[in-house]
Design a protein around this motif. Structure first.
Motif, PDB file in Angstrom:
ATOM      1  N   GLN A 264      46.974  40.273  39.391  1.00 43.51           N
ATOM      2  CA  GLN A 264      45.740  39.812  40.035  1.00 43.51           C
ATOM      3  C   GLN A 264      44.548  40.682  39.648  1.00 43.51           C
ATOM      4  O   GLN A 264      43.446  40.172  39.438  1.00 43.51           O
ATOM      5  CB  GLN A 264      45.916  39.821  41.560  1.00 43.51           C
ATOM      6  CG  GLN A 264      46.620  38.605  42.117  1.00 43.51           C
ATOM      7  CD  GLN A 264      45.654  37.467  42.413  1.00 43.51           C
ATOM      8  OE1 GLN A 264      44.551  37.693  42.904  1.00 43.51           O
ATOM      9  NE2 GLN A 264      46.068  36.244  42.113  1.00 43.51           N
ATOM     10  N   GLY A 265      44.767  41.975  39.564  1.00 46.00           N
ATOM     11  CA  GLY A 265      43.674  42.879  39.214  1.00 46.00           C
ATOM     12  C   GLY A 265      43.104  42.572  37.846  1.00 46.00           C
ATOM     13  O   GLY A 265      41.870  42.528  37.664  1.00 46.00           O
ATOM     14  N   TRP A 266      43.987  42.340  36.868  1.00 46.62           N
ATOM     15  CA  TRP A 266      43.528  42.010  35.526  1.00 46.62           C
ATOM     16  C   TRP A 266      42.886  40.630  35.477  1.00 46.62           C
ATOM     17  O   TRP A 266      41.956  40.390  34.698  1.00 46.62           O
ATOM     18  CB  TRP A 266      44.689  42.093  34.533  1.00 46.62           C
ATOM     19  CG  TRP A 266      45.024  43.486  34.144  1.00 46.62           C
ATOM     20  CD1 TRP A 266      46.129  44.215  34.501  1.00 46.62           C
ATOM     21  CD2 TRP A 266      44.234  44.360  33.325  1.00 46.62           C
ATOM     22  NE1 TRP A 266      46.091  45.469  33.964  1.00 46.62           N
ATOM     23  CE2 TRP A 266      44.929  45.588  33.227  1.00 46.62           C
ATOM     24  CE3 TRP A 266      43.011  44.228  32.662  1.00 46.62           C
ATOM     25  CZ2 TRP A 266      44.442  46.667  32.496  1.00 46.62           C
ATOM     26  CZ3 TRP A 266      42.531  45.301  31.931  1.00 46.62           C
ATOM     27  CH2 TRP A 266      43.236  46.499  31.856  1.00 46.62           C
ATOM     28  N   GLU A 267      43.411  39.716  36.282  1.00 41.27           N
ATOM     29  CA  GLU A 267      42.791  38.391  36.351  1.00 41.27           C
ATOM     30  C   GLU A 267      41.339  38.491  36.810  1.00 41.27           C
ATOM     31  O   GLU A 267      40.443  37.886  36.216  1.00 41.27           O
ATOM     32  CB  GLU A 267      43.571  37.490  37.310  1.00 41.27           C
ATOM     33  CG  GLU A 267      44.896  36.995  36.767  1.00 41.27           C
ATOM     34  CD  GLU A 267      45.613  36.089  37.742  1.00 41.27           C
ATOM     35  OE1 GLU A 267      46.656  35.531  37.369  1.00 41.27           O
ATOM     36  OE2 GLU A 267      45.138  35.930  38.882  1.00 41.27           O
ATOM     37  N   TRP A 268      41.128  39.231  37.894  1.00 42.90           N
ATOM     38  CA  TRP A 268      39.766  39.396  38.414  1.00 42.90           C
ATOM     39  C   TRP A 268      38.873  40.083  37.383  1.00 42.90           C
ATOM     40  O   TRP A 268      37.747  39.636  37.126  1.00 42.90           O
ATOM     41  CB  TRP A 268      39.784  40.203  39.711  1.00 42.90           C
ATOM     42  CG  TRP A 268      40.046  39.359  40.911  1.00 42.90           C
ATOM     43  CD1 TRP A 268      41.258  39.019  41.439  1.00 42.90           C
ATOM     44  CD2 TRP A 268      39.059  38.725  41.742  1.00 42.90           C
ATOM     45  NE1 TRP A 268      41.098  38.216  42.540  1.00 42.90           N
ATOM     46  CE2 TRP A 268      39.765  38.018  42.752  1.00 42.90           C
ATOM     47  CE3 TRP A 268      37.674  38.681  41.726  1.00 42.90           C
ATOM     48  CZ2 TRP A 268      39.105  37.293  43.736  1.00 42.90           C
ATOM     49  CZ3 TRP A 268      37.010  37.954  42.701  1.00 42.90           C
ATOM     50  CH2 TRP A 268      37.720  37.267  43.689  1.00 42.90           C
ATOM     51  N   ALA A 269      39.389  41.155  36.783  1.00 43.05           N
ATOM     52  CA  ALA A 269      38.583  41.898  35.806  1.00 43.05           C
ATOM     53  C   ALA A 269      38.242  41.028  34.607  1.00 43.05           C
ATOM     54  O   ALA A 269      37.084  40.959  34.166  1.00 43.05           O
ATOM     55  CB  ALA A 269      39.335  43.149  35.359  1.00 43.05           C
ATOM     56  N   GLY A 270      39.241  40.333  34.069  1.00 45.06           N
ATOM     57  CA  GLY A 270      39.011  39.499  32.896  1.00 45.06           C
ATOM     58  C   GLY A 270      38.042  38.355  33.175  1.00 45.06           C
ATOM     59  O   GLY A 270      37.143  38.083  32.370  1.00 45.06           O
ATOM     60  N   GLY A 271      38.214  37.714  34.329  1.00 49.09           N
ATOM     61  CA  GLY A 271      37.333  36.604  34.679  1.00 49.09           C
ATOM     62  C   GLY A 271      35.891  37.042  34.863  1.00 49.09           C
ATOM     63  O   GLY A 271      34.961  36.399  34.357  1.00 49.09           O
ATOM     64  N   VAL A 272      35.701  38.138  35.574  1.00 46.60           N
ATOM     65  CA  VAL A 272      34.347  38.637  35.819  1.00 46.60           C
ATOM     66  C   VAL A 272      33.689  39.066  34.514  1.00 46.60           C
ATOM     67  O   VAL A 272      32.506  38.794  34.272  1.00 46.60           O
ATOM     68  CB  VAL A 272      34.384  39.811  36.826  1.00 46.60           C
ATOM     69  CG1 VAL A 272      33.032  40.513  36.889  1.00 46.60           C
ATOM     70  CG2 VAL A 272      34.780  39.310  38.215  1.00 46.60           C
TER      71      VAL A 272
END
Length: 328
Positions: A297-305
């Motif tokens: 989830q952390g990488w998902e948020w970082a990548g999306g932002v």
């Protein structure tokens, strides 16, 4: 389950082709034609309202889903009601221009229906409120960005395919059916436009896009920014252009030619080249979204932002470097 994959998108494609063909003849008979003008990007008179083909296809798909999956009958029915509201007010506006307030109220009511579905599906009030705002935004964004041949419909196809990839079966059918319905309309609008979507199509298509993203946020754990990567090009171009006009004290609700894609066309870039460029950018976003969705989830948020922020930086760079002298 395999036959559902095969026949439902095929039927959606066929219905879209037939309905769009009929819509062209109806528009010609009723003189529903967009004329060239200073604030338009086309040079010949063109019938409008062909987007009804996509709407009819998606509505029939909602009915089919209700029959195939009885547990989904209520959500499919509620979504269909919201879609008919948005398409209906757009159809009216295509025939007789309406003030902005009645259209916005109908859009808001339809968006609330979608938000209620998200609340029922996810149990999250925050997601429900976010998806309500998302629906109102995308309805208008797709309307704003439907200004050159093929742009709005190709972006919808790509977003739908991206959503289908991120969604589990059978929810992925929603993305496949939407993509097929849009593909049925595409030959009538690109590379040469024999018909425009009209408000009946563009606003409704924005609502369908919001429905796909809201579905993903309701039934998966994929982070919200990853879903927003799919329509990032439209979000940024429409959103930042609007904010710029408001900041400059302009009448932001009036038609204009300040979107980035319109600036490319004013510089004599062909519609096909601009549409292709946006498609390539969105394909990159979809590919990255697919990769990020497999991470934590952390990488998902970082990548999306990061992707959405990079899209905004690209928009500012292109606007300043190439089009600042064209501002009016």
């Amino acid at each position: 389950m395999l036959p559902h994959h095969l026949w439902l998108p095929l039927v959606a494609f066929g219905v879209a082709v037939a309905t769009t063909w009929l819509a062209i003849r109806y528009a010609i008979k009723r003189q529903l034609v967009d004329m060239p003008g200073e604030r338009r990007s086309h040079k010949v008179s063109t019938p409008r309202g062909g987007g009804i083909g996509i709407v009819v296809s998606v509505l029939l798909a909602c009915f089919a889903v209700a029959l195939l999956y009885p547990a989904a009958a209520v959500p499919a029915g509620v979504f269909a009601i919201g879609l008919m509201m948005v398409a209906g007010i757009g159809w009216w506006d295509d025939h007789r221009s309406l003030p902005a307030l009645p259209r916005l109220l109908v859009h808001l009511l339809a968006a609330i229906l979608l938000g209620l579905l998200v609340w029922m599906g996810s149990g999250s009030v925050i997601k429900a409120l976010f998806c309500t705002l998302l629906a109102v935004s995308l309805i208008n964004i797709w309307n704003f960005m439907d200004g050159i041949n093929g742009l709005a419909v190709t972006q919808a196809i790509l977003v739908a395919i991206g959503a289908a990839f991120l969604l589990p079966f059978p929810y992925a059918l929603a993305g496949l059916v939407t993509a097929a319905a849009c593909l049925g309309f595409l030959p009538f609008n690109f590379p040469r436009a024999r018909v425009f979507m009209g408000d009946v199509g563009s606003g409704a298509l924005g609502y369908v896009m919001a429905g796909l993203l809201s579905l993903g946020m309701s039934v998966t754990e994929v982070a919200i920014p990853v879903w927003l990567m799919l329509p990032a090009a439209f979000f940024i171009d429409a959103g930042f252009t609007l904010l710029t006009r408001i900041f400059n004290g302009e009448r932001w609700m009036q038609p204009h030619t300040q979107h980035l894609y319109q600036r490319f066309v004013k510089r004599e870039w062909s519609h096909s080249l601009v549409t292709g460029g946006y498609s390539l950018f969105t394909l990159c976003g979809i590919t990255l979204a697919a990769l990020f969705s497999r991470l934590s989830q952390g990488w998902e948020w970082a990548g999306g932002v990061i992707w959405v922020a990079a899209t905004a930086v690209a928009w500012f760079f292109l606007r300043r470097q190439f089009f600042i002298k064209d501002e009016s």
